[in-house]
Design a protein around this motif. Sequence first.
Motif, PDB file in Angstrom:
ATOM      1  N   PRO A 132      -6.967 -21.152  30.293  1.00  0.00           N
ATOM      2  CA  PRO A 132      -6.349 -21.008  29.193  1.00  0.00           C
ATOM      3  C   PRO A 132      -5.572 -20.600  29.849  1.00  0.00           C
ATOM      4  O   PRO A 132      -5.369 -19.147  30.173  1.00  0.00           O
ATOM      5  CB  PRO A 132      -6.427 -20.694  27.936  1.00  0.00           C
ATOM      6  CG  PRO A 132      -8.076 -21.168  27.666  1.00  0.00           C
ATOM      7  CD  PRO A 132      -8.968 -21.029  29.102  1.00  0.00           C
ATOM      8  N   THR A 133      -4.177 -20.973  30.245  1.00  0.00           N
ATOM      9  CA  THR A 133      -3.184 -19.736  30.468  1.00  0.00           C
ATOM     10  C   THR A 133      -1.700 -20.434  30.028  1.00  0.00           C
ATOM     11  O   THR A 133      -1.263 -21.604  29.666  1.00  0.00           O
ATOM     12  CB  THR A 133      -3.486 -20.474  32.575  1.00  0.00           C
ATOM     13  OG1 THR A 133      -3.819 -20.813  33.015  1.00  0.00           O
ATOM     14  CG2 THR A 133      -1.876 -19.207  33.033  1.00  0.00           C
ATOM     15  N   ALA A 134      -1.122 -18.978  30.218  1.00  0.00           N
ATOM     16  CA  ALA A 134       0.491 -19.303  29.721  1.00  0.00           C
ATOM     17  C   ALA A 134       1.334 -19.137  30.470  1.00  0.00           C
ATOM     18  O   ALA A 134       1.648 -18.285  31.515  1.00  0.00           O
ATOM     19  CB  ALA A 134      -0.001 -17.709  28.681  1.00  0.00           C
ATOM     20  N   ALA A 148       8.509 -27.818  24.355  1.00  0.00           N
ATOM     21  CA  ALA A 148       7.957 -29.459  24.366  1.00  0.00           C
ATOM     22  C   ALA A 148       6.214 -28.945  24.357  1.00  0.00           C
ATOM     23  O   ALA A 148       6.188 -27.316  24.735  1.00  0.00           O
ATOM     24  CB  ALA A 148       8.264 -30.251  25.865  1.00  0.00           C
ATOM     25  N   TYR A 149       5.482 -29.740  24.441  1.00  0.00           N
ATOM     26  CA  TYR A 149       3.880 -29.596  23.904  1.00  0.00           C
ATOM     27  C   TYR A 149       3.986 -30.419  25.558  1.00  0.00           C
ATOM     28  O   TYR A 149       4.410 -30.442  25.954  1.00  0.00           O
ATOM     29  CB  TYR A 149       3.169 -29.901  22.757  1.00  0.00           C
ATOM     30  CG  TYR A 149       4.072 -30.251  21.963  1.00  0.00           C
ATOM     31  CD1 TYR A 149       3.142 -29.124  21.330  1.00  0.00           C
ATOM     32  CD2 TYR A 149       5.104 -30.676  21.238  1.00  0.00           C
ATOM     33  CE1 TYR A 149       3.788 -28.830  19.612  1.00  0.00           C
ATOM     34  CE2 TYR A 149       5.636 -30.779  20.017  1.00  0.00           C
ATOM     35  CZ  TYR A 149       5.075 -29.580  19.606  1.00  0.00           C
ATOM     36  OH  TYR A 149       5.258 -29.383  17.824  1.00  0.00           O
ATOM     37  N   TYR A 161      12.264 -16.073  24.731  1.00  0.00           N
ATOM     38  CA  TYR A 161      13.151 -16.760  24.069  1.00  0.00           C
ATOM     39  C   TYR A 161      13.295 -17.317  22.897  1.00  0.00           C
ATOM     40  O   TYR A 161      14.773 -17.091  22.342  1.00  0.00           O
ATOM     41  CB  TYR A 161      14.300 -16.785  25.164  1.00  0.00           C
ATOM     42  CG  TYR A 161      14.551 -16.045  26.517  1.00  0.00           C
ATOM     43  CD1 TYR A 161      14.485 -14.680  26.785  1.00  0.00           C
ATOM     44  CD2 TYR A 161      14.859 -16.620  27.697  1.00  0.00           C
ATOM     45  CE1 TYR A 161      15.135 -14.062  28.045  1.00  0.00           C
ATOM     46  CE2 TYR A 161      15.132 -15.957  28.815  1.00  0.00           C
ATOM     47  CZ  TYR A 161      15.040 -14.942  29.200  1.00  0.00           C
ATOM     48  OH  TYR A 161      15.062 -14.066  30.125  1.00  0.00           O
ATOM     49  N   LEU A 162      12.789 -18.133  22.663  1.00  0.00           N
ATOM     50  CA  LEU A 162      13.065 -18.969  20.986  1.00  0.00           C
ATOM     51  C   LEU A 162      11.020 -18.304  20.523  1.00  0.00           C
ATOM     52  O   LEU A 162      12.167 -17.992  18.856  1.00  0.00           O
ATOM     53  CB  LEU A 162      12.066 -20.524  21.936  1.00  0.00           C
ATOM     54  CG  LEU A 162      13.109 -21.234  23.018  1.00  0.00           C
ATOM     55  CD1 LEU A 162      12.692 -22.777  22.790  1.00  0.00           C
ATOM     56  CD2 LEU A 162      14.202 -20.962  21.784  1.00  0.00           C
ATOM     57  N   GLY A 163      10.599 -17.476  21.235  1.00  0.00           N
ATOM     58  CA  GLY A 163       9.834 -16.701  20.132  1.00  0.00           C
ATOM     59  C   GLY A 163       8.851 -17.529  19.873  1.00  0.00           C
ATOM     60  O   GLY A 163       7.871 -17.394  19.216  1.00  0.00           O
ATOM     61  N   TYR A 164       8.334 -18.217  20.014  1.00  0.00           N
ATOM     62  CA  TYR A 164       7.322 -19.484  20.091  1.00  0.00           C
ATOM     63  C   TYR A 164       6.374 -19.796  21.704  1.00  0.00           C
ATOM     64  O   TYR A 164       6.797 -19.638  22.897  1.00  0.00           O
ATOM     65  CB  TYR A 164       7.760 -20.940  19.282  1.00  0.00           C
ATOM     66  CG  TYR A 164       8.403 -20.614  18.063  1.00  0.00           C
ATOM     67  CD1 TYR A 164       7.841 -20.698  16.966  1.00  0.00           C
ATOM     68  CD2 TYR A 164       9.748 -20.625  18.415  1.00  0.00           C
ATOM     69  CE1 TYR A 164       8.392 -20.596  16.337  1.00  0.00           C
ATOM     70  CE2 TYR A 164      10.530 -21.097  16.770  1.00  0.00           C
ATOM     71  CZ  TYR A 164       9.835 -20.300  15.745  1.00  0.00           C
ATOM     72  OH  TYR A 164      10.749 -20.151  14.822  1.00  0.00           O
ATOM     73  N   TYR A 165       4.900 -20.578  21.212  1.00  0.00           N
ATOM     74  CA  TYR A 165       4.190 -20.663  22.308  1.00  0.00           C
ATOM     75  C   TYR A 165       3.586 -22.055  21.892  1.00  0.00           C
ATOM     76  O   TYR A 165       3.381 -22.832  20.140  1.00  0.00           O
ATOM     77  CB  TYR A 165       3.620 -19.745  22.650  1.00  0.00           C
ATOM     78  CG  TYR A 165       2.358 -19.641  21.838  1.00  0.00           C
ATOM     79  CD1 TYR A 165       0.953 -20.346  21.622  1.00  0.00           C
ATOM     80  CD2 TYR A 165       2.160 -18.561  20.850  1.00  0.00           C
ATOM     81  CE1 TYR A 165      -0.348 -20.601  20.931  1.00  0.00           C
ATOM     82  CE2 TYR A 165       0.733 -18.306  19.923  1.00  0.00           C
ATOM     83  CZ  TYR A 165      -0.093 -19.551  20.370  1.00  0.00           C
ATOM     84  OH  TYR A 165      -1.174 -19.412  19.905  1.00  0.00           O
ATOM     85  N   THR A 166       3.415 -22.973  22.632  1.00  0.00           N
ATOM     86  CA  THR A 166       3.089 -24.866  22.208  1.00  0.00           C
ATOM     87  C   THR A 166       1.696 -24.696  22.741  1.00  0.00           C
ATOM     88  O   THR A 166       1.719 -24.294  24.097  1.00  0.00           O
ATOM     89  CB  THR A 166       4.138 -25.818  22.246  1.00  0.00           C
ATOM     90  OG1 THR A 166       4.913 -25.896  23.119  1.00  0.00           O
ATOM     91  CG2 THR A 166       5.338 -25.655  21.597  1.00  0.00           C
ATOM     92  N   THR A 167       0.798 -25.664  22.053  1.00  0.00           N
ATOM     93  CA  THR A 167      -0.162 -25.609  22.923  1.00  0.00           C
ATOM     94  C   THR A 167      -0.477 -28.040  23.001  1.00  0.00           C
ATOM     95  O   THR A 167       0.203 -28.452  22.728  1.00  0.00           O
ATOM     96  CB  THR A 167      -1.855 -25.316  22.000  1.00  0.00           C
ATOM     97  OG1 THR A 167      -1.809 -27.022  20.683  1.00  0.00           O
ATOM     98  CG2 THR A 167      -1.589 -24.090  21.625  1.00  0.00           C
ATOM     99  N   HIS A 168      -1.376 -27.871  23.680  1.00  0.00           N
ATOM    100  CA  HIS A 168      -1.986 -29.426  24.437  1.00  0.00           C
ATOM    101  C   HIS A 168      -1.817 -30.248  22.537  1.00  0.00           C
ATOM    102  O   HIS A 168      -1.989 -31.356  22.487  1.00  0.00           O
ATOM    103  CB  HIS A 168      -2.966 -29.981  24.766  1.00  0.00           C
ATOM    104  CG  HIS A 168      -3.204 -31.188  25.115  1.00  0.00           C
ATOM    105  ND1 HIS A 168      -2.433 -31.818  26.063  1.00  0.00           N
ATOM    106  CD2 HIS A 168      -4.696 -31.873  25.479  1.00  0.00           C
ATOM    107  CE1 HIS A 168      -2.906 -33.105  26.162  1.00  0.00           C
ATOM    108  NE2 HIS A 168      -4.511 -32.973  25.442  1.00  0.00           N
ATOM    109  N   LYS A 169      -2.284 -29.579  21.649  1.00  0.00           N
ATOM    110  CA  LYS A 169      -3.112 -30.474  20.185  1.00  0.00           C
ATOM    111  C   LYS A 169      -1.741 -30.075  19.293  1.00  0.00           C
ATOM    112  O   LYS A 169      -1.831 -30.690  18.127  1.00  0.00           O
ATOM    113  CB  LYS A 169      -3.721 -29.121  20.251  1.00  0.00           C
ATOM    114  CG  LYS A 169      -5.018 -28.955  21.027  1.00  0.00           C
ATOM    115  CD  LYS A 169      -6.599 -27.895  19.855  1.00  0.00           C
ATOM    116  CE  LYS A 169      -7.498 -28.209  19.961  1.00  0.00           C
ATOM    117  NZ  LYS A 169      -8.584 -27.245  20.116  1.00  0.00           N
TER     118      LYS A 169
END
Length: 278
Positions: A132-134, A148-149, A161-169
């Motif tokens: 897993p890599t950010a 986007a995901y 800058y948005l305050g979120y992270y998204t994953t493939h799931k």
Amino acid sequence: MKRIISLGLGLQSTGMYFMSCKGLLPKADFAIFSDTGMEAEASYKYLQWLLNWQRDNCGIPIIVCRDKNLFEDLLHSSPDVHNVSIPAFTANEDGSIGMLRRQCTHKYKIQVINDYIRDHIYGLSKGARRPPTAIWLGISTDEIERMAYPQQSWCINTYPYLGYYTTHKGECNHIDWARPMNSQDIVRWLVLQGLPIPTKSACVFCPYKSDAAWAAQKEFAPQDFASAIRIDEAIRNSTPKGVNSPVYLHRSCTPLATVDFDPEQKQNWGECSGTCHI
């Protein structure tokens, strides 16, 4: 988990790089810029300045990938060279204007960065599973619709800058350390730090341009405009790619060299995701 800045040399990603170097954001491990072969002259000058800044200030390592050259591939297109399409325009027989699929960003930007992460950062063989890599993406709050995901399971799209992270799931989770900012916030921060503001980064021949942008390029960056004309002429006959109608960079479907640009027309053509120049 490694943190990789996707460096597009635009305002947001460059600001993100400096903020990470200066401690406003967590320290990233690397910043990677994928050079498609013909960015604006101003962007290349900024890149050289940034590389010097990184050297003199012990900044986060900047990696410049030049494995693939979209400019040369388009200029010397042949049946022996597998090329992808750029979102250029075609005039249909019924008079309507069509637009080709945008495949260039994935092959010449995203894939190049992903391959470098696999081959050089992790030293893995092709097809091997990456940890897993950010991947940090510089999308500000005034562009939140661009979030986007990721398409790859190992990739975690991270938006400081948005305050979120998204994953493939399909997960979308909050980031505690984020710094929500819009583009003007980033400009103000760079100015207060005494850092130069980068120009918008994109291929000089990108069709996602307003007339105002084309006119400015023609007047203030004539070498860039001359390179765009070369591509415009080179892609005209795209029958080897299965496109039977003539292809143009400008929405009018006329040769770029002859277009009378309207400087008041400031709306970009097409649905640019902004991925190339964040």
